[in-house]
Enzyme design. Sequence first.
Site, PDB file in Angstrom:
ATOM      1  CG  ASP A  39      -2.099   0.903   0.998  1.00  0.00           C
ATOM      2  OD1 ASP A  39      -2.306   1.300  -0.076  1.00  0.00           O
ATOM      3  OD2 ASP A  39      -2.874   1.073   2.097  1.00  0.00           O
ATOM      4  NE  ARG A  43      -1.704   6.355   1.234  1.00  0.00           N
ATOM      5  CZ  ARG A  43      -1.876   5.565   2.138  1.00  0.00           C
ATOM      6  NH1 ARG A  43      -1.783   5.666   3.401  1.00  0.00           N
ATOM      7  NH2 ARG A  43      -2.148   4.488   1.732  1.00  0.00           N
ATOM      8  CD1 TRP A  44       7.439   6.482  -2.505  1.00  0.00           C
ATOM      9  CD2 TRP A  44       6.873   7.033  -4.725  1.00  0.00           C
ATOM     10  NE1 TRP A  44       8.730   6.516  -3.272  1.00  0.00           N
ATOM     11  CE2 TRP A  44       8.518   7.078  -4.468  1.00  0.00           C
ATOM     12  CE3 TRP A  44       6.595   7.252  -5.918  1.00  0.00           C
ATOM     13  CZ2 TRP A  44       9.329   7.024  -5.385  1.00  0.00           C
ATOM     14  CZ3 TRP A  44       7.398   7.422  -7.159  1.00  0.00           C
ATOM     15  CH2 TRP A  44       8.907   7.474  -6.940  1.00  0.00           C
ATOM     16  NE  ARG A  52      -4.234   6.659  -7.634  1.00  0.00           N
ATOM     17  CZ  ARG A  52      -4.022   6.275  -6.352  1.00  0.00           C
ATOM     18  NH1 ARG A  52      -3.869   7.196  -5.299  1.00  0.00           N
ATOM     19  NH2 ARG A  52      -4.041   5.156  -6.024  1.00  0.00           N
ATOM     20  CG  ASN A  87      -7.487  -2.604  -6.216  1.00  0.00           C
ATOM     21  OD1 ASN A  87      -6.435  -3.251  -6.080  1.00  0.00           O
ATOM     22  ND2 ASN A  87      -7.784  -1.377  -5.239  1.00  0.00           N
ATOM     23  CD1 TRP A  88     -12.478  -5.653 -10.367  1.00  0.00           C
ATOM     24  CD2 TRP A  88     -11.694  -5.001 -12.225  1.00  0.00           C
ATOM     25  NE1 TRP A  88     -11.728  -6.721 -10.897  1.00  0.00           N
ATOM     26  CE2 TRP A  88     -11.384  -6.380 -12.276  1.00  0.00           C
ATOM     27  CE3 TRP A  88     -11.121  -4.075 -13.488  1.00  0.00           C
ATOM     28  CZ2 TRP A  88     -10.494  -7.031 -13.169  1.00  0.00           C
ATOM     29  CZ3 TRP A  88     -10.296  -4.826 -14.432  1.00  0.00           C
ATOM     30  CH2 TRP A  88     -10.009  -6.296 -14.184  1.00  0.00           C
ATOM     31  NE  ARG A 207      -2.918  -1.981   4.450  1.00  0.00           N
ATOM     32  CZ  ARG A 207      -4.225  -2.008   3.918  1.00  0.00           C
ATOM     33  NH1 ARG A 207      -4.802  -3.102   4.398  1.00  0.00           N
ATOM     34  NH2 ARG A 207      -4.516  -0.985   3.237  1.00  0.00           N
TER      35      ARG A 207
HETATM   36  C1  FPP Z   1      -1.949   0.217  -3.864  1.00  0.00           C
HETATM   37  O1  FPP Z   1      -1.220   1.316  -3.695  1.00  0.00           O
HETATM   38  C2  FPP Z   1      -0.834  -0.936  -4.487  1.00  0.00           C
HETATM   39  C3  FPP Z   1      -1.162  -1.410  -5.691  1.00  0.00           C
HETATM   40  C4  FPP Z   1      -2.650  -1.188  -6.338  1.00  0.00           C
HETATM   41  C5  FPP Z   1      -0.450  -2.577  -6.269  1.00  0.00           C
HETATM   42  C6  FPP Z   1       0.067  -2.176  -7.939  1.00  0.00           C
HETATM   43  C7  FPP Z   1       1.084  -3.538  -8.244  1.00  0.00           C
HETATM   44  C8  FPP Z   1       2.405  -3.483  -7.981  1.00  0.00           C
HETATM   45  C9  FPP Z   1       3.161  -2.456  -7.484  1.00  0.00           C
HETATM   46  C10 FPP Z   1       3.085  -4.857  -8.458  1.00  0.00           C
HETATM   47  C11 FPP Z   1       2.771  -5.740  -9.688  1.00  0.00           C
HETATM   48  C12 FPP Z   1       3.761  -6.670  -9.969  1.00  0.00           C
HETATM   49  C13 FPP Z   1       3.557  -7.949 -10.826  1.00  0.00           C
HETATM   50  C14 FPP Z   1       4.559  -8.799 -10.909  1.00  0.00           C
HETATM   51  C15 FPP Z   1       2.551  -8.053 -12.102  1.00  0.00           C
HETATM   52  P1  FPP Z   1      -2.246   2.451  -3.691  1.00  0.00           P
HETATM   53  O2  FPP Z   1      -2.368   2.985  -4.956  1.00  0.00           O
HETATM   54  O3  FPP Z   1      -3.463   1.932  -2.912  1.00  0.00           O
HETATM   55  O4  FPP Z   1      -1.523   3.592  -2.787  1.00  0.00           O
HETATM   56  P2  FPP Z   1      -2.411   4.707  -2.108  1.00  0.00           P
HETATM   57  O5  FPP Z   1      -3.093   4.071  -0.902  1.00  0.00           O
HETATM   58  O6  FPP Z   1      -1.121   5.552  -1.560  1.00  0.00           O
HETATM   59  O7  FPP Z   1      -3.432   5.409  -2.969  1.00  0.00           O
END
Ligand code: FPP
Length: 264
Positions: A39, A43-44, A52, A87-88, A207
């Site tokens: 997660d 924010r990063w 994003r 996430n969709w 997490r």
């Molecule tokens: C959530 O951050 C993270 C994700 C939706 C994961 C994204 C997927 C990868 C980094 C790796 C994929 C790898 C492979 C091998 C296919 P967020 O967007 O929820 O962050 P936020 O909470 O700060 O908004």
Amino acid sequence: MSRSLATTETPQANSPLVQTLPASLDPARLPAHVAVIMDGNGRWARQRNLPRVMGHREGVEALKRTLRLCSDWGIGSLTAYAFSTENWSRPGEEVSFLMALFERVLARELEALEREQVRIRFLGELQQLPDGLQQRIADATERTAHNTGIHFNVCTNYGGRRELVLAARRLAEQVAAGQLDPAAIDENSFAAELHTAGEVDPDLLIRTSGEHRISNFLLWQLAYAELHITDVLWPDFNEAALTRALLDYQSRQRRFGGVHSPTP
Ligand code: FPP
């Protein structure tokens, strides 16, 4: 996760590449299976005034780093939450970017995964993913199925409740077909219907980004996992952060509902 891609720099041709376990960690008490909720990508990026999606790109680098470390340190399985059934509901552009990113990463890293004996599997309802990604997943799964190194599970279109419902449905179908006695359903037969069938349960859940939630991840499998929550945002997750998580894990008394830790 070719070694040349594990960092943004190209390593020297004959530099020592395997990363040794930090002396602070007890090699005999490492978790067999680490799960991660990655997660904080958004924010990063926001902290840097970047879109994003740049956070997700950097998140891939953090995942490759983590896979490399877990593999080098002898951890048997790494399971990462890449895309949930919820996430969709993100903006269409972000979802499309993530699907394209997964496809690109798989195409780019497959040779290295094969070479380094990683066994990759994607867990979730894969038939709802774009066709091109499904093909890459099928290819990568097949080509690495007999590898003897770390098990790398990428949860994609994964939801813990959905996984439980599907398992219950499959068992019900077997009962309805007269192939299964309801009295024979136990924890083992239930676990065998989950996406994680054949995998040991995670010992440690990490997490990032400070949220204290499970977020529908591995609801059955995390029953006895130790939880490590860190404020580090996923793209910044590195060797020091993983070492802290493992030290935290090694400081815990695991009782599994009993009164003392089982002898290791
Ligand atoms: C959530 O951050 C993270 C994700 C939706 C994961 C994204 C997927 C990868 C980094 C790796 C994929 C790898 C492979 C091998 C296919 P967020 O967007 O929820 O962050 P936020 O909470 O700060 O908004």
